[in-house]
Design an enzyme around this catalytic site. Structure first.
Site: not given
Ligand code: GLN
Ligand code: ZN
Length: 754
Positions: A22-23, A435, A518, A564, A602, A644, A697
């Protein structure tokens, strides 16, 4: 094209850029923090490119992609190449700072939007094409990297994203981006002639958009564009690369243009029959992606060789390749001494994939004798994998069979709602969060100290419990209604569960770029999934012991866990999803037994795995919804299930969201201005809904008035009895001060509207 191009035999379509350790990530972040200057950052980039190109050449590739290096993202690089950065960054004089401003924003300008690259977990920046966009060619980066490669004596093949993919993935301000195609073609022709003048024999033009559903007009454009580009007089030979699926009707159109070569992904649906059916391919070079560039399994050499042998008969010339850029897999298995020998032997990361390509090309062109030893060890590894006892867990399979499909049903939603209302006694417009609470430097430090062995497990747990207690106290102070424990103990929500489930393995250094700097380390799902012990119960039980308000149990859903991770390729994804779902179901039952009344599962990645072609979507939506329901229907009707969703346009999955049948759905909506609510109504959705009332965000603290406006907008579409009040995602990336201020305003806005 004047001369016949020199053919080649072994290549990959692109290479990773973050650096084996990850340089580039570290250098870029140092540059942002002002610790190093632009020259120092460029020096790191140069060194990484030089060592990678040299290594690929030494490994036996005879055509090497150049230009897939990036300081942030290849779509952003293409926007720079074509002069299509948004006008709001034009004022920034320094080109590198302008570039990063478009990527990440500054105090003064908003960044480009970011979204998923096809069905991968890589995110690209969405170019904005508007009336002010004046396309102009800026080929410095590509020509510079070509010159570097030539200096090293490497057979370089410059790579660019093609005009159709660039425009189809761009966002139009006003008109459709594709309506600007005619303006781009002269730039591409100019680029081709500059590359030819600089000595490039080949150019690779990426058009992954050809594996998605195209309209008849768009299909016709494929022919127009590539006939046009191929008509340029001085140009390199053109390879048009498709990947992530099958080009279907676009293939005959593309093959009837004069381009010299086409890359096809044989790991994602393209078949030898597709090729045989297109006669013009008999005069073209076909770059056969038989080594999966997106997953980490060792290639079955016999299957690949049989594909290649068949293709020989229906193509002009044949090149062995990875199916797509190696951007999506970790660099090398040599950085994983901790994996057990058997598992390691089943895998191929970037370096190992390059070796596979070279081995297959040798076998194809010079016979298998020359690579007999390599072939034998690959076969032995595959045979070992097929018979490893960890792949099958008969108890899990028997339990799933016994559960059958009845296990996905709960009582009618209205009956559940009545039971839950009595039990939870919540006010109108209940407030909650998604969360996570801020992952503070203290939390990260404690985790690092624990990993190093400087903290014992007990000490680490003690610290995290203290965090949980702080987060509960904060929520009590703020007067929120349904509390969370804050997830301090989780590094990454998927990794956290994968580490506790049988059937998953973790890597030490298997980083892949998610976006910009990231990086993520996806777990490897290699065998049947089982839950040896409860995973979250102690944490939630502890949090619940500190308050009388309900604390939400917090779990990740089966689709997101799969999306993921690197998933096994020896059974349908739907089967893996059912196994993960069973493990989550067991966890919900244990949480309920521990007195937890609300559980959130989620599924932020529900949209992400949606297949690229319409024909494949219904089947996916059916099994993904079924997996969620299997995971969430083991509890009593009085236990409230939340879910979610975020990160996406929900349009195509609205019916599926309704079908999840969660009692409460929190959904990202702050940026899309609540449109999602009308869509949900249209789909007949009548359950609890928490459209995010502010955007997490950004570090900005939303005012009470602003949140009130969001709530009142939501109330136009949803009756108060069903509306929840929450931010639009987890708070882990935010700072504690702004979080407290924002949540205080959220509570005040809810009070005002109540
Ligand atoms: N429960 C997770 C959080 O609050 C949901 C994360 C997400 O939606 N990517 O971080
Ligand atoms: Zn989210």
């Amino acid at each position: 094209m004047t001369n016949t191009p020199t053919s080649f035999t072994a290549t990959v379509l692109g290479i990773p850029r973050i650096g084996p350790n990850r340089e580039l990530k570290k250098a870029t972040e140092s540059y942002w923090a002002g610790r190093i200057d632009a020259d120092a950052l460029h020096a790191v980039g140069r060194k990484l490119r030089d060592s990678q190109l040299t290594a690929l050449h030494a490994a036996g590739l005879d055509s090497i992609p150049v230009g897939t290096f990036s300081y942030y993202d290849q779509m952003l690089d293409t926007a720079v190449l074509l002069g299509a950065l948004p006008p709001r960054v034009a004022e920034i004089a320094d080109p590198l700072d302008r570039y990063f401003a478009a990527a990440r924003g500054t105090d003064a300008v908003a960044p480009l939007e970011m979204t998923k690259w096809f069905d991968t977990n890589y995110h690209y920046l969405v170019p904005e094409i508007g009336p002010e966009t004046r396309f102009a060619l800026n080929s410095d980066k590509l020509l510079g990297e070509l010159a570097e490669a030539q200096e090293l004596g490497v057979p370089a093949r410059p790579v660019v994203i093609g005009p159709l993919t660039f425009l189809k993935l761009a966002k139009g301000v006003g008109a459709e981006p594709l309506s600007r195609l005619a303006e781009l073609l002269p730039l591409y022709r100019d680029l081709l002639s500059r590359l030819a003048a600089a000595g490039a024999e080949w150019v690779q033009i990426d058009e992954p958009v050809l594996v998605t559903d195209l309209t008849a007009d768009e299909l016709a454009l494929v022919g127009t564009v590539y006939s046009d580009l191929a008509s340029a007089t001085d140009r390199p030979a053109v390879l048009v690369a498709t990947y992530f699926g099958h080009p279907d009707a676009a293939l005959p159109v593309l093959a009837s243009t004069p381009v010299e070569a086409i890359a096809l992904d044989f790991t994602a649906g393209t078949t030898v029959e597709d090729v045989a059916a297109v006669r013009p391919l008999r005069d073209k070079l076909v770059v056969a992606g038989v080594v999966d560039g997106r997953n980490i399994w060792r290639t079955d050499p016999d299957r690949a060789l049989s594909t290649l042998a068949t293709l020989l008969g229906s193509t002009g010339a044949l090149v062995v390749s990875s199916s797509c850029s190696l951007l999506h897999v970790p660099y090398t298995l040599t950085a994983e001494p901790g994996l057990d020998e058997a598992l390691r032997s089943w895998l191929a990361f970037g370096d190992e994939k390059v070796a596979e390509v070279r081995m297959l090309a040798t076998a194809l062109h010079r016979g298998t004798d020359e690579v007999a030893a390599e072939l034998a060890s690959a076969r032995a590894a595959l045979a070992n994998r097929a018979t490893d006892p960890r792949l099958r867990n008969d108890t899990v399979r028997a339990r799933l069979a016994a559960l059958g499909s009845a296990a996905t049903r709960r009582a009618p939603a209205a009956d559940r709602a009545a039971l839950q209302r009595d039990r939870l006694n919540l006010p109108l417009l209940p407030t909650t969060t998604i969360g996570s609470f801020p992952q503070t430097p203290e939390i990260r430090k404690a985790r690092a100290a624990y990993t190093r062995g400087d903290l014992t497990a007990e000490q680490y747990t003690e610290r995290m419990r203290a965090e949980v207690a702080d987060v509960i106290a904060l929520q009590e102070r703020l007067g929120l209604d349904v509390l969370v424990h804050g997830e301090p103990e989780r590094n990454d929500m998927v990794q956290y569960f994968a580490e506790q489930l049988d059937g998953f393995a973790a890597t030490a250094n298997g980083w892949v770029q998610s976006y910009g700097t990231r990086c993520v380390r996806p777990p490897i799902l290699f065998g049947d999934v089982a839950r040896p012990a409860p995973m979250t119960v102690e944490w939630i039980e502890y949090a619940q012991s500190l308050t009388d308000k309900p604390v939400k149990g917090m779990l990740t859903g089966p689709v997101t866990i799969l999306a993921w991770s690197f998933v096994r390729d020896d059974q349908p994804l739907a089967d893996s999803a059912r196994q993960v779902a069973l493990a989550i179901r067991e966890e919900t039952v244990d949480l309920q037994a521990a007195g937890i009344r609300v559980i959130q599962v989620d599924e932020p990645a529900l949209r992400e795995l949606l297949p690229l072609r319409a024909e494949a979507k219904p089947e996916y939506l059916e099994w993904s919804v079924a997996a969620f329901r299997l995971a969430t229907s083991g509890v009593s009707d009085a236990t409230q299930i939340h879910t979610h969703l975020c990160y996406s346009e929900f349009g195509e999955v609205i019916d599926a969201i309704a079908a999840l049948d969660a009692d409460v759905t929190s959904i990202e909506a702050a940026r899309s201005h609540m449109e999602v609510l009308d869509d949900l109504n249209a789909a007949g959705f009548a359950l609890g809904i928490g459209p995010g009332v502010y955007d997490i965000h950004s570090p900005r603290v939303p005012s009470v008035a602003e949140i009130e406006r969001s709530l009142r907008a939501a109330l136009k579409a949803v009756p108060a009895e069903r509306l929840w009040v929450n931010p639009d995602c987890g708070l882990k990336t935010r700072g504690p001060v702004e979080v407290e201020a924002a949540l205080r305003n959220m509570r005040a806005a809810a009070d005002a509207v109540r």
